[in-house]
Design an enzyme around this catalytic site. Structure first.
Site, PDB file in Angstrom:
ATOM      1  N   ASN A   6       0.857  -1.184   0.000  1.00 19.89           N
ATOM      2  CA  ASN A   6       0.000   0.000   0.000  1.00 19.89           C
ATOM      3  C   ASN A   6       0.894   1.236   0.000  1.00 19.89           C
ATOM      4  O   ASN A   6       1.397   1.648   1.043  1.00 19.89           O
ATOM      5  CB  ASN A   6      -0.895  -0.037   1.253  1.00 19.89           C
ATOM      6  N   LYS A   8       0.133   4.251  -0.491  1.00 18.08           N
ATOM      7  CA  LYS A   8      -0.544   5.478  -0.008  1.00 18.08           C
ATOM      8  C   LYS A   8      -0.243   6.641  -0.969  1.00 18.08           C
ATOM      9  O   LYS A   8      -0.160   6.417  -2.169  1.00 18.08           O
ATOM     10  CB  LYS A   8      -0.120   5.769   1.438  1.00 18.08           C
ATOM     11  N   HIS A  91      -9.788   1.463   4.761  1.00 17.58           N
ATOM     12  CA  HIS A  91      -8.528   1.663   5.490  1.00 17.58           C
ATOM     13  C   HIS A  91      -8.785   2.670   6.611  1.00 17.58           C
ATOM     14  O   HIS A  91      -9.569   3.601   6.450  1.00 17.58           O
ATOM     15  CB  HIS A  91      -7.449   2.188   4.529  1.00 17.58           C
ATOM     16  N   GLU A  93      -7.224   5.107   7.656  1.00 19.45           N
ATOM     17  CA  GLU A  93      -6.994   6.516   7.288  1.00 19.45           C
ATOM     18  C   GLU A  93      -8.211   7.079   6.550  1.00 19.45           C
ATOM     19  O   GLU A  93      -8.573   8.238   6.717  1.00 19.45           O
ATOM     20  CB  GLU A  93      -5.713   6.627   6.436  1.00 19.45           C
ATOM     21  N   GLU A 159      -5.836  -4.471  10.757  1.00 19.85           N
ATOM     22  CA  GLU A 159      -4.835  -3.419  10.911  1.00 19.85           C
ATOM     23  C   GLU A 159      -5.142  -2.612  12.167  1.00 19.85           C
ATOM     24  O   GLU A 159      -5.897  -1.626  12.107  1.00 19.85           O
ATOM     25  CB  GLU A 159      -4.872  -2.483   9.701  1.00 19.85           C
ATOM     26  N   GLY A 165       2.195   2.545  11.137  1.00 20.71           N
ATOM     27  CA  GLY A 165       3.233   3.577  11.110  1.00 20.71           C
ATOM     28  C   GLY A 165       3.920   3.846  12.438  1.00 20.71           C
ATOM     29  O   GLY A 165       4.652   4.825  12.569  1.00 20.71           O
ATOM     30  N   SER A 201       2.944  -1.824  10.644  1.00 20.29           N
ATOM     31  CA  SER A 201       4.377  -1.919  10.969  1.00 20.29           C
ATOM     32  C   SER A 201       5.023  -3.249  10.589  1.00 20.29           C
ATOM     33  O   SER A 201       5.907  -3.731  11.301  1.00 20.29           O
ATOM     34  CB  SER A 201       4.605  -1.617  12.455  1.00 20.29           C
TER      35      SER A 201
HETATM   36  P1  PGA Z   1       2.571   0.627   7.851  1.00 20.34           P
HETATM   37  O1  PGA Z   1       1.129   0.870   7.203  1.00 20.34           O
HETATM   38  O2  PGA Z   1       3.106  -0.669   7.312  1.00 20.34           O
HETATM   39  O3  PGA Z   1       3.377   1.822   7.423  1.00 20.34           O
HETATM   40  O4  PGA Z   1       2.380   0.560   9.330  1.00 20.34           O
HETATM   41  C1  PGA Z   1       0.244  -0.202   6.984  1.00 20.34           C
HETATM   42  C2  PGA Z   1      -1.044   0.300   6.387  1.00 20.34           C
HETATM   43  O5  PGA Z   1      -1.494   1.405   6.701  1.00 20.34           O
HETATM   44  O6  PGA Z   1      -1.660  -0.410   5.571  1.00 20.34           O
END
Ligand code: PGA
Length: 246
Positions: A6, A8, A91, A93, A159, A165, A201
């Site tokens: 992903n 983003k 997601h 976000e 998630e 992150g 992460s």
């Molecule tokens: P990350 O993000 O691996 O940077 O923690 C995962 C995600 O948001 O799908």
């Protein structure tokens, strides 16, 4: 196993081209699918670069309508036309920053399936919910409200918001517990096959451990997927895992 990158809102054309060039001599394994989710604007470009189809293509989101007056949105049918096979929905976000709720996500899932895409529906609790001991109930109600029913083939990504992150990952038991609950909830919705990905992460140094957990069918990677070396190291952990199982 399924390894989802992903990206983003990251990487420009030049970086995408470099990424794909660096993958040129890499031998992908038939048992582990790799899929990249670039920004909408680069879906077509990435598709043109991966013409041998060793990597699949997906979108980070879509709308539930086929077409219409939805300025700035993307139809799942347009994504299909541009070579996408998968779409990430819900997601955290999108849920937090664009108020996408379970009902909206469910409508998008039905529409994505109609368009011929495989949805990857994201669920996950906040740190407050985890600390209050309500993570399981929260995930169950998210699934209850956002999963489509009676469909054939679906992906669900667990998630935890506190892991995205942050460099912090849940314990093996926590991941195992939530993943098995997700599989049970999917059966209740009469979903044919459900693959459950872990996201949050995921890095080269924890990927092997995560993918050895029961009911983990792959990973959804954010930050670490922007770097070819890390992405391939995680991919290779998945290959190692399927060789252990077989
Ligand atoms: P990350 O993000 O691996 O940077 O923690 C995962 C995600 O948001 O799908």
């Amino acid at each position: 196993m399924f390894i989802a990158a992903n990206w983003k809102m990251n990487l420009n054309k030049k970086k995408i081209q470099e990424f794909i060039t660096d993958l040129e001599n890499f031998e992908f394994d038939d048992g582990v699918k790799a899929c990249i989710f670039p920004s909408f604007i680069f879906i077509d470009y990435l598709y043109s670069l991966i013409s041998d189809k060793s990597i699949s293509l997906g979108s980070q989101n879509c709308h539930f309508e086929k077409n219409g007056a939805f300025t700035g949105d993307i139809s799942p049918y347009s994504l299909k036309e541009c070579g996408c096979e998968y779409v990430i929905l819900g997601h955290s976000e999108r849920r937090a920053q664009y108020n996408e709720d379970n009902n909206f996500i469910k409508k998008c899932a039905y529409s994505a399936i109609d368009a011929g895409l495989k949805p990857i529906i994201c669920v996950g609790e906040s740190i407050e919910i985890r600390n209050s001991g309500n993570a399981i109930n929260f995930i169950k109600s998210q699934l209850d409200e956002c999963l489509p029913e009676n469909c054939k083939d679906i992906y669900i990504a667990y998630e935890p918001m506190w892991s995205i992150g942050t460099g912090i990952i849940p314990s093996i038991n926590q991941i195992e517990e939530i993943h098995s609950i997700i599989k049970i909830q999917a059966i209740k919705k009469n979903i044919g096959t459900t693959k459950v990905l872990y996201g949050g992460s995921v890095k080269p140094d924890n990927a092997e451990k995560i993918m050895s957990i029961d009911n983990v069918d792959g990973t959804l990677i954010g930050g670490a997927s922007l770097n070819v070396k890390d992405f391939l190291a995680i991919y290779c952990s998945a290959v190692k895992q399927i060789k252990v199982i077989s």
